[in-house]
Design a protein around this motif. Structure first.
Motif, PDB file in Angstrom:
ATOM      1  N   SER A  83      10.412   6.732   6.070  1.00 30.81           N
ATOM      2  CA  SER A  83       9.325   5.948   6.684  1.00 30.81           C
ATOM      3  C   SER A  83       9.358   4.522   6.169  1.00 30.81           C
ATOM      4  O   SER A  83       9.833   4.228   5.073  1.00 30.81           O
ATOM      5  CB  SER A  83       7.973   6.587   6.379  1.00 30.81           C
ATOM      6  N   ALA A  84       8.813   3.645   6.993  1.00 32.96           N
ATOM      7  CA  ALA A  84       8.631   2.235   6.627  1.00 32.96           C
ATOM      8  C   ALA A  84       7.159   1.900   6.832  1.00 32.96           C
ATOM      9  O   ALA A  84       6.547   2.322   7.813  1.00 32.96           O
ATOM     10  CB  ALA A  84       9.512   1.335   7.486  1.00 32.96           C
ATOM     11  N   GLN A  85       6.590   1.153   5.869  1.00 38.76           N
ATOM     12  CA  GLN A  85       5.159   0.800   5.954  1.00 38.76           C
ATOM     13  C   GLN A  85       4.999  -0.696   5.793  1.00 38.76           C
ATOM     14  O   GLN A  85       5.703  -1.316   4.987  1.00 38.76           O
ATOM     15  CB  GLN A  85       4.379   1.501   4.836  1.00 38.76           C
ATOM     16  N   ALA A  86       4.025  -1.217   6.550  1.00 37.87           N
ATOM     17  CA  ALA A  86       3.672  -2.639   6.397  1.00 37.87           C
ATOM     18  C   ALA A  86       2.221  -2.792   6.811  1.00 37.87           C
ATOM     19  O   ALA A  86       1.852  -2.428   7.931  1.00 37.87           O
ATOM     20  CB  ALA A  86       4.571  -3.516   7.262  1.00 37.87           C
ATOM     21  N   SER A  87       1.417  -3.290   5.907  1.00 34.79           N
ATOM     22  CA  SER A  87      -0.005  -3.573   6.183  1.00 34.79           C
ATOM     23  C   SER A  87      -0.712  -2.371   6.801  1.00 34.79           C
ATOM     24  O   SER A  87      -1.440  -2.498   7.789  1.00 34.79           O
ATOM     25  CB  SER A  87      -0.132  -4.784   7.125  1.00 34.79           C
ATOM     26  N   GLY A  88      -0.467  -1.204   6.258  1.00 41.70           N
ATOM     27  CA  GLY A  88      -1.161  -0.005   6.712  1.00 41.70           C
ATOM     28  C   GLY A  88      -0.509   0.679   7.894  1.00 41.70           C
ATOM     29  O   GLY A  88      -0.834   1.811   8.231  1.00 41.70           O
ATOM     30  N   GLU A  89       0.422  -0.003   8.573  1.00 40.37           N
ATOM     31  CA  GLU A  89       1.121   0.653   9.686  1.00 40.37           C
ATOM     32  C   GLU A  89       2.345   1.386   9.148  1.00 40.37           C
ATOM     33  O   GLU A  89       3.042   0.859   8.273  1.00 40.37           O
ATOM     34  CB  GLU A  89       1.572  -0.381  10.729  1.00 40.37           C
TER      35      GLU A  89
END
Lengths: 126, 272
Positions: A83-89
């Motif tokens: 998985s990749a996450q950025a700013s809660g997404e």
């Protein structure tokens, strides 16, 4: 008729072609067996997976994150969830197999801005 | 002059034999070469299992060289040479096709070796039975009347070959999961009936003309089916398909795989 002398046995010829091909076949078997034996002796019984961001491409209004997943362990992992996450997404992808000593590249898409964190979430052993 | 002509004749005959070997390797290995699960076994299966698979296959290939072979030459040395050349032919065939299909992971030595080894064995089987299958004129039968163990060996080879074609697929385990014990018994019965029909109707070498159906059943069918069960168990265990299963599930897996294996065993005598 000559007494005491047996009739010479007919020698079945082995052609040079046959001998060369057979030698090559033996080499193929030996190389294959050697590599497998070495891998059997050196390979562990666990996978060791890690993920890192290779690059981020801006496409339209979103970011396409190319992730490299590597398996430094001695065992192939299957159904590897990354998985990749950025700013809660969060965006996730499942890889069928990541072989021992190998790697895979996957791409996920994120709309949100901000620093991107990538990780391996789970896997199973085939 | 005559020895030069004789040498040329031997060479051209051997080149023809090689052509048949390549044809047999391609024909017999194509279903597996285009099966995704077999590609994945190259990376998923532990190296020691792949090594064991290779080692176990060599005596099987020797037996096929003895009873079939892609040349008409006989003898221990010739059989060994036939096996080695069949392996080379099979490796070349498998590597070319795996490359053409983009399935060969050359970037990883371990995976590439595993994939090649898994595909080479069935291709080598095809190369060794090529003479009987692809010769323009009928190749002479190497199984002579009374060679009971030869017949059983060929049944084992046929069972192993067909079991290997189907064991890697997920569908085999899915069928085993779905059927209950009664259905599994029915599958066993059907396997025995079909194998016996082949045995008795085709007429195996060593089977006396006046042999009764029960005689053929006890003489060929029962041992033949036992061989199919053992061959299926061996393939499933070798490929790790029985790992983590209880005894009931192992039995179900084995019985399900033994069904196509028994057809392979029955057909082997027709093909070789």
């Amino acid at each position: 008729m000559r007494f005491g002398v047996s009739k010479p046995r007919k020698k079945r010829r082995i052609s040079r072609t046959q001998a060369c091909l057979a030698a090559l076949g033996a080499i193929v078997i030996c190389i294959g067996a050697t590599i497998l034996a070495i891998e059997s002796a050196n390979g562990g019984d666990q996978a060791s997976l890690s993920a890192k961001t290779l690059r981020i491409d801006h496409v339209g209004g979103a970011r396409e994150v190319t992730i490299e997943v590597e398996n430094d362990g001695g065992r192939t992992a299957s159904e590897v969830s990354v998985s990749a996450q950025a700013s809660g997404e969060e965006a996730a992808v499942v890889i069928d197999y990541v072989p021992a000593g190998g790697g895979r590249e996957v791409v996920v898409r994120l709309e949100a801005a901000g620093p991107v964190e990538v990780r391996v979430d789970s896997w199973i052993y085939p | 002059m005559s020895s030069r002509h004789g040498g040329q004749a031997v060479r051209s005959s051997y080149v023809r034999d090689l052509g048949r070997a390549f044809g047999g390797a391609l024909l017999f290995s194509l279903p597996l070469l285009m099966t995704m699960e077999m590609w994945e076994l190259g990376m998923a299966l532990e190296p020691w299992r792949q090594l064991l698979y290779l080692v176990i296959s060599l005596p099987l290939l020797y037996g096929l060289a003895h009873y079939a072979g892609f040349t008409n030459r006989r003898g221990t040395l010739q059989n060994i040479l036939d096996v080695l050349v069949a392996v080379l032919v099979a490796a070349v065939t498998a590597s070319v096709l795996l490359t053409l299909m983009g399935a060969w992971e050359l970037a990883n030595t371990r995976v590439a070796t595993g994939q090649l080894v898994m595909q080479t064995v069935p291709a080598a089987i095809g190369a060794l039975v090529a003479r009987k299958q692809l010769a323009a004129s009928g190749a002479e039968d190497r199984i002579h009347k009374g060679d009971y163990f030869g017949e059983l060996f060929l049944m084992m080879a046929g069972a192993l070959f067909l079991a290997l074609n189907l064991a890697p697929t997920e569908e085999m385990q899915l069928v085993a999961y779905r059927i209950g014990p009664l259905t599994a018994l029915a599958v066993m019965a059907l396997s025995l009936v079909l194998l016996h029909l082949f045995v008795f109707e085709v007429g195996f070498a060593g089977q006396e003309e006046k042999e009764t159906p029960m005689g053929a059943f006890m003489h060929f069918t029962v041992p033949g089916y036992a061989i199919c069960l053992l061959a299926s168990l061996l393939i499933l265990s070798l490929l790790g398909m029985n790992d983590g299963h209880g005894i009931g599930a192992i039995a179900a897996n084995t019985v399900v795989l033994a069904f196509p294996a028994s057809l392979g065993a029955a057909a082997a005598r027709l093909l070789v």
